[in-house]
Motif scaffolding. Structure first.
Motif, PDB file in Angstrom:
ATOM      1  N   THR A 200       0.821  -1.008  -0.279  1.00  0.00           N
ATOM      2  CA  THR A 200      -0.133  -0.072   0.294  1.00  0.00           C
ATOM      3  C   THR A 200       0.996   1.105   0.263  1.00  0.00           C
ATOM      4  N   PHE A 201       2.239   0.755   0.873  1.00  0.00           N
ATOM      5  CA  PHE A 201       2.970   2.565   1.037  1.00  0.00           C
ATOM      6  C   PHE A 201       3.547   3.134  -0.491  1.00  0.00           C
TER       7      PHE A 201
ATOM      8  N   GLY B  78       2.134   3.584   7.721  1.00  0.00           N
ATOM      9  CA  GLY B  78       0.855   3.753   7.207  1.00  0.00           C
ATOM     10  C   GLY B  78       0.294   4.436   7.102  1.00  0.00           C
ATOM     11  N   PHE B  79       0.828   5.378   8.125  1.00  0.00           N
ATOM     12  CA  PHE B  79       0.098   6.949   8.526  1.00  0.00           C
ATOM     13  C   PHE B  79       0.809   8.046   8.117  1.00  0.00           C
ATOM     14  N   TYR B  80       1.611   7.497   6.683  1.00  0.00           N
ATOM     15  CA  TYR B  80       2.398   8.435   5.830  1.00  0.00           C
ATOM     16  C   TYR B  80       0.976   8.121   4.975  1.00  0.00           C
ATOM     17  N   VAL B  81       0.157   7.389   4.242  1.00  0.00           N
ATOM     18  CA  VAL B  81      -0.072   7.001   2.841  1.00  0.00           C
ATOM     19  C   VAL B  81      -1.057   7.919   2.545  1.00  0.00           C
ATOM     20  N   PRO B  82      -1.786   8.164   3.001  1.00  0.00           N
ATOM     21  CA  PRO B  82      -2.531   9.353   2.937  1.00  0.00           C
ATOM     22  C   PRO B  82      -1.496  10.845   2.824  1.00  0.00           C
ATOM     23  N   MET B  83      -0.526  10.883   3.552  1.00  0.00           N
ATOM     24  CA  MET B  83       0.298  12.504   3.102  1.00  0.00           C
ATOM     25  C   MET B  83       0.450  11.849   1.587  1.00  0.00           C
TER      26      MET B  83
END
Length: 250
Positions: A10-11, A121-126
């Motif tokens: 995903t990343f 995972g927290f960087y994916v929307p960014m």
């Protein structure tokens, strides 16, 4: 597939897909179908909604291009948040400011409130937001059409849609400040730069943990407008540049 493999995939995949979606040249497609002309031969030369207005003379087609470009940012970022939220998707997470998720995250044994920074995972929307904007500004599809890779836009509508999905508070702050500056100065360029500057300021005022990202995105938007902004300071920028016959390219 293990959770770690899924996250790693995903990343990588999220920003690539966001880039490909962000690069869809809706302005080019609309102008080709409506007038048979090339949108890049008009006005600023960008593949954006305002050039659709200059090319077609229609505010209706301008609105259509604006909405289409905004969706190029809104959809990838919303989907990225849904994917990261888990299965089944948590729509509460998808439609809430991402900074809230960052602030709420904790790791046992880690005292810092910035524990989210240790989780890819927290960087994916960014990354999805950045990918969509980069796709609009440097469209691979336009590169294939033109047989050359060059800047194709400034990413305002696409960035706005992505920002709305990422954190509606940032979106509202940038929109209100940008429109207010345009109304006061009558210069669209001034409003666009003011909106970019508002991103990191809003993040600081909200004490958001993703302020480095907000600062980076504000800098990216400003960089796309730097040359024209210097022209504004030098008195070379026209007010409310709408007509094809006036104003600088870039």
């Amino acid at each position: 597939m293990s959770g770690e493999t899924y996250l790693a995939l995903t990343f990588v995949v999220a920003p690539v897909l966001a880039y490909l979606v962000g690069g869809i040249p809706f302005a080019y497609i609309i102008v080709r179908r409506v007038t048979g002309e090339d949108v890049t031969e008009h006005g600023s030369g960008n593949v954006g909604a305002m050039n659709v207005r200059r090319s077609t003379g229609s505010w209706r087609w301008f609105a259509a291009a604006m909405v289409a470009d905004a969706l190029k940012g809104l959809v990838p970022v919303t989907l990225a948040k849904l994917v990261i939220s888990g299965m089944p998707p948590d729509f509460g997470i998808a439609f809430s400011p991402w900074a809230w998720q960052l602030a709420a995250f904790r790791i046992e044994g880690v005292a810092s409130a910035g524990a989210w920074a240790l989780v890819p995972g927290f960087y994916v929307p960014m990354l999805a937001l950045a990918g969509a904007v980069l796709g609009h500004n440097y469209s691979i599809w336009m590169a294939l059409l033109k047989r050359r890779f060059a800047r194709t836009g400034k990413g305002l509508a696409t960035g706005g849609g992505a920002l709305l999905a990422y954190d509606w508070r940032y979106f509202l702050a940038a929109l209100i400040v940008g429109l207010a500056v345009i109304a006061i100065t009558r210069y669209m360029m001034a409003g666009q730069v003011a909106a970019a500057a508002t991103l990191p300021i809003a993040a600081f005022l909200l004490r958001a943990q993703d302020w480095p990202f907000a600062l980076t995105m504000g800098a990216v938007v400003y960089a796309a407008h730097h040359r024209r902004f210097m022209g504004l300071l030098a008195g070379e920028e026209p007010k409310l540049y709408v007509n094809d016959s006036m104003g600088p390219r870039g």
